[in-house]
Design a protein around this motif. Structure first.
Motif, PDB file in Angstrom:
ATOM      1  N   UNK A 272      11.978  -1.294   1.950  1.00 20.72           N
ATOM      2  CA  UNK A 272      12.937  -0.206   1.778  1.00 20.72           C
ATOM      3  C   UNK A 272      12.565   0.671   0.586  1.00 20.72           C
ATOM      4  N   UNK A 273      12.171   0.049  -0.522  1.00 22.25           N
ATOM      5  CA  UNK A 273      11.750   0.816  -1.701  1.00 22.25           C
ATOM      6  C   UNK A 273      10.503   1.634  -1.406  1.00 22.25           C
ATOM      7  N   UNK A 274       9.574   1.075  -0.644  1.00 16.48           N
ATOM      8  CA  UNK A 274       8.353   1.805  -0.293  1.00 16.48           C
ATOM      9  C   UNK A 274       8.684   3.034   0.547  1.00 16.48           C
ATOM     10  N   UNK A 275       9.570   2.875   1.523  1.00 12.84           N
ATOM     11  CA  UNK A 275       9.948   4.019   2.361  1.00 12.84           C
ATOM     12  C   UNK A 275      10.676   5.081   1.538  1.00 12.84           C
ATOM     13  N   UNK A 276      11.574   4.656   0.647  1.00 16.07           N
ATOM     14  CA  UNK A 276      12.305   5.618  -0.187  1.00 16.07           C
ATOM     15  C   UNK A 276      11.357   6.366  -1.114  1.00 16.07           C
ATOM     16  N   UNK A 277      10.428   5.660  -1.729  1.00 17.81           N
ATOM     17  CA  UNK A 277       9.477   6.316  -2.621  1.00 17.81           C
ATOM     18  C   UNK A 277       8.530   7.228  -1.847  1.00 17.81           C
ATOM     19  N   UNK A 278       8.188   6.845  -0.636  1.00 19.61           N
ATOM     20  CA  UNK A 278       7.327   7.696   0.185  1.00 19.61           C
ATOM     21  C   UNK A 278       8.044   9.005   0.535  1.00 19.61           C
TER      22      UNK A 278
ATOM     23  N   UNK B 134       0.833  -1.205   0.000  1.00 17.07           N
ATOM     24  CA  UNK B 134       0.000   0.000   0.000  1.00 17.07           C
ATOM     25  C   UNK B 134       0.866   1.253   0.000  1.00 17.07           C
ATOM     26  N   UNK B 135       1.917   1.246   0.802  1.00 14.67           N
ATOM     27  CA  UNK B 135       2.802   2.406   0.870  1.00 14.67           C
ATOM     28  C   UNK B 135       3.444   2.671  -0.484  1.00 14.67           C
ATOM     29  N   UNK B 136       3.871   1.611  -1.166  1.00 16.99           N
ATOM     30  CA  UNK B 136       4.491   1.756  -2.479  1.00 16.99           C
ATOM     31  C   UNK B 136       3.488   2.297  -3.496  1.00 16.99           C
ATOM     32  N   UNK B 137       2.277   1.774  -3.515  1.00  8.90           N
ATOM     33  CA  UNK B 137       1.269   2.227  -4.473  1.00  8.90           C
ATOM     34  C   UNK B 137       0.810   3.649  -4.225  1.00  8.90           C
ATOM     35  N   UNK B 138       0.578   3.999  -2.953  1.00 11.08           N
ATOM     36  CA  UNK B 138       0.119   5.358  -2.661  1.00 11.08           C
ATOM     37  C   UNK B 138       1.229   6.374  -2.897  1.00 11.08           C
ATOM     38  N   UNK B 139       2.465   6.008  -2.592  1.00 10.13           N
ATOM     39  CA  UNK B 139       3.579   6.918  -2.859  1.00 10.13           C
ATOM     40  C   UNK B 139       3.788   7.110  -4.358  1.00 10.13           C
TER      41      UNK B 139
END
Length: 147
Positions: free
Chosen positions: A120-126, A25-30
Motif C-alpha cells: 500500500x505504501x509503495x502504491x501511494x508513493x508511486x 522495487x516500486x517503493x525504491x523507484x518511486x
C-alpha cells in the motif's frame, strides 16, 4: 528443482539474495522519482537542478532495476534499457507490473512476500511520484498537454 541447483550438497551455504520483489522495487523507484522531482521543485534554477538530478535518478533506477530483473529471471544488464529515453518508461512500467519467478532461480531464492502495508505504501508513493513529476515538468516548462 532447477538443474543448476540439483547437485548442491545439503550442508552448502544458501545462495546470496540477489533478487528484489515488486513492492520493494516500486517503493525504491518511486522514492527516487520523488527525490528528483522534489529537487527540481525546490530549486531556484529548475533547469540546473534537473541537469544534476537526472543522472542521479538514472543511476538509482538502474541500481534498483538490476535486482528486479534478477527477480524476473533476466540478467541485470537489462537495466541498461533504462538509459534509452523512449524505452525507459515502458521498461519501468513492466518492472512495476511483472511478477517475479515463482521459485528459486539462478539469482537466488524467491523474496519473501511483502506485507500489505508495504504494498500500500509503495502504491501511494508511486502515485505521489507521478504527481510530483508532473509538477516538476510544469515548472521546467515542459507541458504534457492532451490534444
Amino acid at each position: 528443482m532447477d538443474d543448476f541447483n540439483a547437485y548442491r550438497p545439503p550442508n552448502a551455504r544458501p545462495l546470496p539474495q540477489r533478487r528484489r520483489g515488486r513492492a520493494v522495487f516500486m517503493l525504491g523507484s518511486a522514492a527516487a522519482l520523488c527525490a528528483q522531482a522534489g529537487a527540481v521543485l525546490a530549486a531556484d534554477d529548475p533547469q540546473r537542478a534537473f541537469s544534476w538530478s537526472f543522472p542521479l535518478l538514472l543511476a538509482a533506477l538502474a541500481a534498483w532495476a538490476w535486482r528486479r530483473f534478477h527477480d524476473i529471471g533476466l540478467s541485470g544488464f537489462w537495466s541498461l534499457v533504462l538509459l534509452v529515453p523512449f524505452l525507459a518508461p515502458p521498461a519501468l512500467l513492466a518492472l512495476w507490473l511483472a511478477g517475479g519467478t515463482r521459485y528459486q532461480n539462478e539469482y537466488g531464492d524467491r523474496p519473501e512476500p511483502s506485507p500489505w502495508w508495504l504494498r500500500l505504501a509503495a502504491m501511494a508513493l508511486l502515485l505521489t511520484s507521478f504527481s510530483l513529476t508532473q509538477s516538476a515538468f510544469t515548472r521546467l516548462g515542459w507541458t504534457m498537454a492532451y490534444r
